[in-house]
Design an enzyme around this catalytic site. Structure first.
Site, mmCIF file in Angstrom:
data_model
loop_
_atom_site.group_PDB
_atom_site.id
_atom_site.type_symbol
_atom_site.label_atom_id
_atom_site.label_comp_id
_atom_site.label_asym_id
_atom_site.label_seq_id
_atom_site.Cartn_x
_atom_site.Cartn_y
_atom_site.Cartn_z
ATOM 1 N N LYS A 1 -34.209 -24.725 19.206
ATOM 2 C CA LYS A 1 -32.775 -24.875 18.923
ATOM 3 C C LYS A 1 -32.178 -26.020 19.743
ATOM 4 C CE LYS A 1 -29.767 -21.871 20.443
ATOM 5 N NZ LYS A 1 -28.761 -20.814 20.630
ATOM 6 N N GLY B 1 -27.936 -15.893 22.305
ATOM 7 C CA GLY B 1 -28.290 -14.511 21.984
ATOM 8 C C GLY B 1 -27.975 -13.520 23.087
ATOM 9 N N GLY C 1 0.093 -4.474 -9.727
ATOM 10 C CA GLY C 1 1.281 -5.203 -9.281
ATOM 11 C C GLY C 1 2.340 -4.214 -8.821
ATOM 12 N N LEU C 2 3.339 -4.752 -8.168
ATOM 13 C CA LEU C 2 4.403 -3.916 -7.609
ATOM 14 C C LEU C 2 5.178 -3.173 -8.690
ATOM 15 C CD1 LEU C 2 5.903 -6.452 -5.047
ATOM 16 C CD2 LEU C 2 4.618 -4.374 -4.494
ATOM 17 N N SER D 1 -1.694 0.567 -8.552
ATOM 18 C CA SER D 1 -3.006 0.500 -7.890
ATOM 19 C C SER D 1 -2.960 -0.443 -6.688
ATOM 20 C CB SER D 1 -4.116 0.125 -8.864
ATOM 21 O OG SER D 1 -3.742 -0.848 -9.789
HETATM 22 S S1 ADX Z 1 -0.211 4.136 -8.154
HETATM 23 O O1 ADX Z 1 0.132 3.551 -6.875
HETATM 24 O O2 ADX Z 1 -0.822 5.456 -8.019
HETATM 25 O O3 ADX Z 1 -0.991 3.244 -8.998
HETATM 26 P P1 ADX Z 1 1.465 4.558 -10.433
HETATM 27 O O4 ADX Z 1 1.419 3.241 -11.108
HETATM 28 O O5 ADX Z 1 0.599 5.644 -10.977
HETATM 29 O O6 ADX Z 1 1.209 4.337 -8.867
HETATM 30 O O7 ADX Z 1 2.935 5.093 -10.404
HETATM 31 C C1 ADX Z 1 3.945 4.244 -9.984
HETATM 32 C C2 ADX Z 1 5.278 4.616 -10.590
HETATM 33 O O8 ADX Z 1 5.787 5.761 -9.997
HETATM 34 C C3 ADX Z 1 6.259 3.514 -10.314
HETATM 35 O O9 ADX Z 1 6.371 2.664 -11.428
HETATM 36 C C4 ADX Z 1 7.544 4.215 -10.042
HETATM 37 O O10 ADX Z 1 8.279 4.338 -11.245
HETATM 38 C C5 ADX Z 1 7.147 5.605 -9.637
HETATM 39 N N1 ADX Z 1 7.270 5.898 -8.206
HETATM 40 C C6 ADX Z 1 7.887 6.964 -7.678
HETATM 41 N N2 ADX Z 1 7.733 6.993 -6.335
HETATM 42 C C7 ADX Z 1 7.016 5.924 -6.002
HETATM 43 C C8 ADX Z 1 6.521 5.395 -4.773
HETATM 44 N N3 ADX Z 1 6.744 6.024 -3.623
HETATM 45 N N4 ADX Z 1 5.792 4.246 -4.798
HETATM 46 C C9 ADX Z 1 5.555 3.634 -5.951
HETATM 47 N N5 ADX Z 1 5.986 4.065 -7.124
HETATM 48 C C10 ADX Z 1 6.710 5.201 -7.184
#
Ligand code: ADX
Length: 628
Positions: A18, A91, A447-448, A521
């Site tokens: 090395k 090492g 997504g949110l 999710s």
């Molecule tokens: S996941 O996180 O388990 O995928 P999922 O998509 O089934 O969530 O459900 C989300 C829906 O539940 C949201 O669109 C919203 O309308 C509702 N909801 C109620 N409480 C919550 C919370 N604490 N966080 C997110 N969504 C919520």
């Protein structure tokens, strides 16, 4: 001159060459002043020894001790306009103890083996060091080919054996290159003795196998996810200051910040320093105190990130570990796990469930079972954050390592009854698909809340339906009013929710249906399990992106208002994590794209996947509705 360089970690036994290789590269391609080389040459002559590359390195080390700063653990050189930085990873245990303090930032490693001696326990040790450093791509150098008479058979033997070892460690072997570091052979060009070797010489191989990254690229560093480890919360009069060190990314006043694992959120009002100065941007390495808009209650150990790039949270993790204590590992003992500034009691379990003796300097893959959830990042090629840990007793550090992955309960592992025999022989998916005239697949939206998943799912479903496809939407809210009505929003319930949705998707997929799943999710781990259940080929992850401020202003169900008002806990993106996918099939920004444009992109993606609409009874496909 290019401002980019290729960072490579080099491991291997000193006796395997090395130092010779490092010395050679420094001598031949390093930016070392000629007079320094001459000086070393003269000293060698006066002592009657031949100038060997390794000696050249030693001479530098001596000079370094005398105050001349050439750091032989970081060798810079340039080959055909490509700048390299070779980081020497020794090492010994001291080095490994320190490794948790910083990431090398290198993706690729060089492993030096003495071709004459072959693979020994030291070689395997060095390979494991790369693993623990999070370096997953390896170029193996089989050195001292001159000593082994340039024999191809010998090289092939070593190459085959080492490839198998690299794979067993879960790393990728990019190439195995025969060289003689001493003679400088096959570094830039092949030599007579190695004329049988068909691959690239070492340096061109390194150019081909690695990517250059900008040096001191502040912007690039700022693009890294923010990770600040919270050291303390100070109270002065009525105000709280959240002090810590930034270990990745950057932060500026106005930024919305997320604390893990507590899930608290706030906005940065100002960055405070000691002694005070006007700081508008704090970057990696800086110690700062955050003044926040809200007086939130959090404690030392939390990780500060941006809400869309949170670390993972779990109380079980898989890790690679090196034991650093003369007392062997005690599988029954409780240890202290430290990740960033978090400290929590834990137990260790061997990943393969073979409880063998682990002594000083031994490597082992373990499952760490922590008493409460901790936040972390996974060690990977771009290891940016809180991906390293140490294990301690009350008195001392006894091990250190890298976090590799979450443990996932296999679907079989979750099965309650052992008396289940899976039946087969039902109508097959292909039969369904042949009858319907199109293939099935799964479009997994994530997504949110308020990002527009359900809206997009409806529009897409319409278009696919009009084109003649069998299609089914699995919408989070709707499922939660039926098949998932027993589930809430804690991480475990979400995991169960996603597991059920994944199995439903799989069942529908088996009838040749196009499944559109529209659930937040938020956890990467749950999506990964969904992908495993559905099968990677049919799992198309669609990231429905929308800035949280926009989701909040849309607030179609008034839930953001409730969550900020404290009526909903565990709300994704606010007081529960949303972990964006790192490599989605498509990323659609619903704040800038029209729904039609989003549908078009998905249809275009399906077309490239070879999914076509069925031919109707009159012989035409439903092309009109189908074309983007
Ligand atoms: S996941 O996180 O388990 O995928 P999922 O998509 O089934 O969530 O459900 C989300 C829906 O539940 C949201 O669109 C919203 O309308 C509702 N909801 C109620 N409480 C919550 C919370 N604490 N966080 C997110 N969504 C919520």
């Amino acid at each position: 001159m290019t401002n980019e360089q290729r960072k490579i970690v080099i491991v291997g036994h000193v006796d395997h060459g090395k130092s010779t290789l490092l010395g050679r590269l420094l001598m031949d391609f390093g930016k070392v002043p000629q007079q320094t080389i001459e000086k070393v040459r003269k000293v060698c002559e006066s002592r009657g020894v031949q100038l060997e590359p390794a000696f050249f390195l030693d001479a530098f080390q001596e000079e370094q001790e005398q105050g001349i700063s050439i750091d032989t653990t970081r060798v810079n050189f340039e080959f055909e306009g490509h700048r390299f930085l070779l980081i020497d990873a020794p090492g010994h245990l001291e080095f490994l103890k320190n490794m948790t303090s910083g990431a090398s930032g290198a993706e690729t490693g060089i492993l030096v083996i003495d071709g004459h001696e072959g693979i020994g326990s030291q070689t395997l040790r060095h390979l494991k060091i790369l693993g623990i450093l999070g370096v997953g791509r390896v170029v193996v150098v089989v050195n001292k080919m001159d000593k082994s008479g340039y024999k191809q058979a010998r090289f092939e033997e070593v190459a085959t054996e080492i490839r198998a070892h690299v794979e067993r460690e879960g790393q990728t072997c990019l190439a195995v290159v025969p060289i003689s570091a001493l003679k400088g052979e096959n570094l830039t060009a092949s030599c007579e003795g190695l004329s049988w070797y068909a691959g690239l010489p070492l340096l061109p191989q390194l150019v081909a196998s690695t990517t250059a990254v900008a040096v001191d690229d502040v912007e690039a560093a700022n693009r890294e996810p923010l990770r600040m480890v919270l050291q303390d919360v100070y109270r002065f009069t009525d105000e709280r200051f959240y002090a810590g060190r930034i270990i990745s990314g950057s932060i500026a006043p106005g930024a919305r910040v997320f604390f893990s694992p507590s899930g608290k959120v706030s906005t940065v009002e100002a960055l405070e320093t000691f002694p005070p100065r006007d700081l508008q941007l704090a970057v990696k390495g800086d110690s700062v105190a955050l003044r926040l808009k809200d007086q939130i209650f959090v404690e030392r150990g939390e990780i500060v990130s941006l809400p869309e790039q949170t670390p993972e949270v779990n109380n079980e993790l898989q890790a690679k570990l090196i034991w650093l204590n003369s007392e062997p590992l005690d599988w029954a003992q409780e240890y202290l796990l430290k990740v960033g500034t978090q400290e929590v009691s834990c137990r260790l379990e061997p990943s393969n469930m073979v409880f063998q003796q682990i002594g000083n300097g031994d490597f082992v893959d373990v499952i760490i079972k922590a008493q409460k959830p901790i936040c972390f990042d996974r060690s990977n090629s771009r290891n940016f954050g809180v991906d390293k840990f140490v294990i301690c007793t009350t008195f001392e550090t006894v091990a250190c390592g890298s976090i590799m992955a979450l443990t996932t309960a296999t679907p079989q592992g979750a099965q309650k009854s052992k008396n289940i025999v899976v039946e087969s022989g039902f109508v097959k998916r292909e039969e369904h698909e042949n009858r319907h005239g199109h293939k099935g697949t799964v479009l997994w939206m994530t997504g949110l809340s308020g990002a527009g998943k359900s809206t997009l799912a409806k529009a897409l479903e319409r278009r696919l339906f009009a084109a003649g496809f069998r299609v089914q939407v699995l919408d989070g809210d709707n499922l939660r009013s039926g098949i998932c009505a027993d589930l809430g929003f804690e991480p475990e319930d979400r995991a169960e929710n996603i597991r059920r949705v994944a199995h439903l998707s799989k069942l529908l997929l088996n009838t040749g249906t196009i499944v559109i799943s529209a659930c937040i999710s938020p956890y990467e781990k749950d999506r990964r399990i969904a992908k495993e259940i559905i099968g990677a080929e049919d799992f198309h992850e669609l990231f429905i992106f929308c800035p949280i401020e926009v989701c909040q202003s849309r607030d179609p169900k008034g839930l953001y208002k409730k969550a900020t008002g404290g009526q909903i806990s565990d709300f994704s993106g606010l007081n529960a994590p949303y972990q964006p996918p790192s490599n989605p099939k498509l990323r659609l920004d619903s704040s800038t794209m029209s729904i039609e444009a989003e549908v078009d992109s998905i249809i275009a993606m399906l077309q490239t996947e070879g999914i076509k609409p069925p031919v109707t009874a009159v012989g035409a496909r439903g092309e009109l509705a189908w074309k983007p």
